[in-house]
Design a protein around this motif. Sequence first.
Motif, PDB file in Angstrom:
ATOM      1  N   UNK A  50       0.796  -1.080   0.264  1.00 51.04           N
ATOM      2  CA  UNK A  50       0.195  -0.404   0.325  1.00 51.04           C
ATOM      3  C   UNK A  50       1.077   1.544  -0.354  1.00 51.04           C
ATOM      4  N   UNK A  51       2.411   1.493   0.844  1.00 50.04           N
ATOM      5  CA  UNK A  51       2.866   2.390   0.957  1.00 50.04           C
ATOM      6  C   UNK A  51       3.402   2.479  -0.337  1.00 50.04           C
ATOM      7  N   UNK A  52       3.835   1.106  -0.975  1.00 48.84           N
ATOM      8  CA  UNK A  52       4.685   1.283  -1.963  1.00 48.84           C
ATOM      9  C   UNK A  52       3.404   2.364  -3.612  1.00 48.84           C
ATOM     10  N   UNK A  53       2.726   2.052  -3.510  1.00 46.80           N
ATOM     11  CA  UNK A  53       1.281   2.439  -4.668  1.00 46.80           C
ATOM     12  C   UNK A  53       0.803   3.793  -3.965  1.00 46.80           C
ATOM     13  N   UNK A  54       1.102   4.060  -3.033  1.00 38.88           N
ATOM     14  CA  UNK A  54       0.737   5.381  -2.790  1.00 38.88           C
ATOM     15  C   UNK A  54       2.175   6.415  -3.189  1.00 38.88           C
ATOM     16  N   UNK A  55       2.861   5.526  -3.490  1.00 43.61           N
ATOM     17  CA  UNK A  55       4.863   7.010  -3.391  1.00 43.61           C
ATOM     18  C   UNK A  55       4.654   6.096  -5.137  1.00 43.61           C
ATOM     19  N   UNK A  56       3.709   5.336  -5.632  1.00 47.54           N
ATOM     20  CA  UNK A  56       3.641   5.368  -7.260  1.00 47.54           C
ATOM     21  C   UNK A  56       3.109   6.790  -7.501  1.00 47.54           C
ATOM     22  N   UNK A  57       1.458   6.492  -6.946  1.00 49.31           N
ATOM     23  CA  UNK A  57       0.863   8.135  -6.878  1.00 49.31           C
ATOM     24  C   UNK A  57       1.017   9.113  -7.364  1.00 49.31           C
ATOM     25  N   UNK A  58       2.256   9.098  -6.100  1.00 48.98           N
ATOM     26  CA  UNK A  58       2.543  10.377  -5.862  1.00 48.98           C
ATOM     27  C   UNK A  58       3.891  11.271  -6.680  1.00 48.98           C
TER      28      UNK A  58
ATOM     29  N   UNK B  48       3.770   7.433 -11.349  1.00 48.27           N
ATOM     30  CA  UNK B  48       3.894   6.494 -12.091  1.00 48.27           C
ATOM     31  C   UNK B  48       2.696   5.316 -12.038  1.00 48.27           C
ATOM     32  N   UNK B  49       1.576   5.811 -11.120  1.00 53.29           N
ATOM     33  CA  UNK B  49       0.532   5.116 -10.884  1.00 53.29           C
ATOM     34  C   UNK B  49      -0.384   5.316 -11.820  1.00 53.29           C
ATOM     35  N   UNK B  50      -0.986   4.380 -12.488  1.00 50.40           N
ATOM     36  CA  UNK B  50      -2.018   5.255 -13.036  1.00 50.40           C
ATOM     37  C   UNK B  50      -3.343   4.355 -13.257  1.00 50.40           C
ATOM     38  N   UNK B  51      -4.217   4.586 -12.297  1.00 49.71           N
ATOM     39  CA  UNK B  51      -5.676   3.833 -12.210  1.00 49.71           C
ATOM     40  C   UNK B  51      -6.939   3.742 -12.278  1.00 49.71           C
TER      41      UNK B  51
END
Length: 314
Positions: free
Chosen positions: A284-292, A295-298
């Motif tokens: 969850x922390x990794x995904x949050x960092x990628x969103x910030x 790099x994370x496309x949801x």
Amino acid sequence: MSHSDEVEDSTAPLIEHLAELRTRLIRSVMAFAVGVILAFVVAEPILQFLVQPIEETLRALGDPSPTLQYTSPQEYLFTLFRISMVFGFALSFPVIGYQLWRFVAPGLYKTEKGAFLPFLIASPFMFLLGATFAQLVVTPLAMQFFLGFADVSSIFANLISQTAGNVAGNLPDGVTVDTAMVPATTEGVKITFFGKVNESLDITLKFIMAFGLCFQLPVLLTLMGKAGLVSSDGLGAMRKYAVVAILVLAALVTPPDVITQLILFVVVYGLYEISIFLVRRVEAKREEQLRADGYYDDEDEDPLMAEFDENEDK
């Protein structure tokens, strides 16, 4: 630049790393030596603490004077050395861990340093927690099971019967020779426990090492999850295999006592579930960092791409 100059430039960093490694190793060995010496000073009280579950079990079974023996002149000294080595390493581990950290830290990024250091601290703590659980809970239960098969007090009763005539004048008030005497038996032999100190200590240390390593499970799996080697979904899908593996481990490590095996199973499986929770938090922390970082496309899938995929399937 000549070829020899290139070789010298390339070997210089290697020599520096080797010199740094030598310095860290020397300091670690010195810390370990000091830890062994300090542990040897108090090795006998440590031994008394480690065999305390055996003493309590023997007294509960009616043994008035719990005794362990050694059968070779050097055995007791080597037992104290063994205790000194184990607990000396435990005492020196903060220094050894710090030297390890100082050696690898310059080659890590800031984020990697922040990820590695907590595990370096958590690992000895979890090992100490597992060792404490083994000494205070598992070992007493195991000793009660193992020693419950023998008439542990009979050897001391026989010694009293053989010497009662010589020490009759020194018996406590109200105790006569007839009271101290044990009636002779006409059938069978009495099975007694007269254990060796090194073998008894070996059982205790095996429990401590086994549970100390088992309590490393959350640290190991969380570190693997941080490195991307395992996932919470994958660990969750492996639950049924983990249950079988833990049951096999409980059968191998603990005595054939259902209560002890159940305790080990509950503890290790609980650690497995805690590991899944910790790995999920890491993800969850990794995904949050990628969103910030962007790099994370949801977002939902592009309708044109979805229609193209459908046509391909047809």
